[in-house]
Design a protein around this motif. Structure first.
Motif, PDB file in Angstrom:
ATOM      1  N   ALA A  32       0.830  -1.202   0.000  1.00 38.52           N
ATOM      2  CA  ALA A  32       0.000   0.000   0.000  1.00 38.52           C
ATOM      3  C   ALA A  32       0.867   1.256   0.000  1.00 38.52           C
ATOM      4  CB  ALA A  32      -0.939  -0.012   1.206  1.00 38.52           C
ATOM      5  N   ARG A  71      -9.539  -5.589   5.374  1.00 41.88           N
ATOM      6  CA  ARG A  71      -9.449  -4.755   4.172  1.00 41.88           C
ATOM      7  C   ARG A  71      -8.362  -3.713   4.375  1.00 41.88           C
ATOM      8  NH1 ARG A  71     -15.012  -5.684   3.621  1.00 41.88           N
ATOM      9  NH2 ARG A  71     -15.551  -6.241   1.499  1.00 41.88           N
ATOM     10  N   HIS A  73      -6.941  -0.501   2.265  1.00 40.94           N
ATOM     11  CA  HIS A  73      -7.196   0.382   1.123  1.00 40.94           C
ATOM     12  C   HIS A  73      -6.129   1.478   1.100  1.00 40.94           C
ATOM     13  CE1 HIS A  73      -9.296   2.760  -1.870  1.00 40.94           C
ATOM     14  NE2 HIS A  73      -9.077   3.804  -1.092  1.00 40.94           N
ATOM     15  N   ASN A  74      -5.599   1.742  -0.090  1.00 39.70           N
ATOM     16  CA  ASN A  74      -4.680   2.871  -0.221  1.00 39.70           C
ATOM     17  C   ASN A  74      -5.223   3.832  -1.264  1.00 39.70           C
ATOM     18  OD1 ASN A  74      -3.357   2.569  -2.948  1.00 39.70           O
ATOM     19  ND2 ASN A  74      -2.832   0.572  -2.085  1.00 39.70           N
ATOM     20  N   THR A  75      -4.832   5.087  -1.144  1.00 44.13           N
ATOM     21  CA  THR A  75      -5.292   6.124  -2.067  1.00 44.13           C
ATOM     22  C   THR A  75      -4.327   6.315  -3.220  1.00 44.13           C
ATOM     23  OG1 THR A  75      -4.255   7.816  -0.690  1.00 44.13           O
ATOM     24  CG2 THR A  75      -6.592   7.347  -0.289  1.00 44.13           C
ATOM     25  N   THR A 121      -9.166  -8.387  -4.727  1.00 44.78           N
ATOM     26  CA  THR A 121      -8.537  -7.087  -4.940  1.00 44.78           C
ATOM     27  C   THR A 121      -9.315  -6.276  -5.957  1.00 44.78           C
ATOM     28  OG1 THR A 121      -6.372  -8.046  -4.528  1.00 44.78           O
ATOM     29  CG2 THR A 121      -6.390  -5.926  -5.610  1.00 44.78           C
ATOM     30  N   THR A 122      -9.515  -5.001  -5.664  1.00 48.73           N
ATOM     31  CA  THR A 122     -10.078  -4.067  -6.635  1.00 48.73           C
ATOM     32  C   THR A 122      -9.147  -2.873  -6.707  1.00 48.73           C
ATOM     33  OG1 THR A 122     -11.450  -3.026  -4.943  1.00 48.73           O
ATOM     34  CG2 THR A 122     -12.479  -4.751  -6.278  1.00 48.73           C
ATOM     35  N   SER A 123      -9.038  -2.328  -7.919  1.00 49.46           N
ATOM     36  CA  SER A 123      -8.120  -1.227  -8.115  1.00 49.46           C
ATOM     37  C   SER A 123      -8.619  -0.344  -9.244  1.00 49.46           C
ATOM     38  CB  SER A 123      -6.726  -1.775  -8.449  1.00 49.46           C
ATOM     39  OG  SER A 123      -5.801  -0.734  -8.582  1.00 49.46           O
ATOM     40  N   ARG A 127      -9.599   5.674  -7.640  1.00 47.36           N
ATOM     41  CA  ARG A 127     -10.051   5.297  -6.294  1.00 47.36           C
ATOM     42  C   ARG A 127      -9.052   4.490  -5.481  1.00 47.36           C
ATOM     43  NH1 ARG A 127     -12.677   0.052  -6.768  1.00 47.36           N
ATOM     44  NH2 ARG A 127     -12.682  -0.502  -8.942  1.00 47.36           N
ATOM     45  N   THR A 129      -6.461   1.286  -4.401  1.00 50.47           N
ATOM     46  CA  THR A 129      -6.517  -0.175  -4.410  1.00 50.47           C
ATOM     47  C   THR A 129      -6.995  -0.674  -3.058  1.00 50.47           C
ATOM     48  OG1 THR A 129      -4.698  -0.291  -5.991  1.00 50.47           O
ATOM     49  CG2 THR A 129      -5.137  -2.282  -4.706  1.00 50.47           C
ATOM     50  N   THR A 130      -7.864  -1.683  -3.094  1.00 51.72           N
ATOM     51  CA  THR A 130      -8.335  -2.326  -1.872  1.00 51.72           C
ATOM     52  C   THR A 130      -8.056  -3.810  -1.978  1.00 51.72           C
ATOM     53  OG1 THR A 130     -10.111  -0.717  -1.597  1.00 51.72           O
ATOM     54  CG2 THR A 130     -10.317  -2.797  -0.385  1.00 51.72           C
TER      55      THR A 130
END
Length: 169
Positions: A32, A71, A73-75, A121-123, A127, A129-130
């Motif tokens: 992250a 979870r 999440h990074n910005t 993972t979603t990226s 938005r 990445t989570t």
């Protein structure tokens, strides 16, 4: 980098080796942070979730039940909406060392799968990445003995003996 960890309730107990779980968390945080070279926010969330239909593509042995979902999440800039690659596929990240990134992601997947869970993972560029790790919640608490082995590698025999004596003490 700012780290946010809101904990509303005590964390659930999962069947996982504490050293492996620590390695997973460290790798998640490094990945992250590496995705945000100019800084940003890493948000860590841990919650319980009743899963009726586990992701059998990610782990065919996963079963319905109560899961602890971690979870991170990074910005950062993110890349696509693609899931985390399978263990046999090469990964591509923005890390300086692709080999190190591959090892970290592989470790995250292997530990999560070994515990009976999976990784989602979603990226996206807009938005971040989570990474969501699903771990089955333990129905009973098992106390495992601490690890008692260490591998010491050095080409100097005196150093190996000194390290062995130190560790045995």
């Amino acid at each position: 980098v700012k780290i946010e960890i809101p904990l509303a309730e005590p964390p659930p107990i999962v069947h996982a080796d504490s050293v492996d779980l620590g390695d997973v968390i460290i790798n998640l945080l490094f990945n992250a942070a590496d995705a945000m070279p100019k800084g940003g926010v890493i948000a860590i969330e841990l919650r319980r979730q009743n899963v009726l239909r586990p992701d059998l593509r990610a782990n065919p042995q996963a079963r319905p039940g109560e899961y602890a979902v971690l979870r991170v999440h990074n910005t950062g800039t993110g890349s696509t909406h693609e899931p985390l690659p399978q263990l046999s596929q090469p990964t591509s990240t923005g890390k300086t060392s692709e080999f190190q990134a591959d090892l970290g992601l592989t470790l995250i997947q292997q530990v999560t799968l070994r515990c009976g869970g999976w990784v989602h993972t979603t990226s996206g560029t807009d938005r971040g990445t989570t990474m969501a790790l699903y771990f089955p919640i333990a129905t009973e608490i098992a106390r495992t003995p601490p690890r008692r082995h260490a591998l010491v590698m050095d080409d100097d025999l005196a150093t190996c003996r000194a390290m062995t004596a130190y560790l045995e003490d």
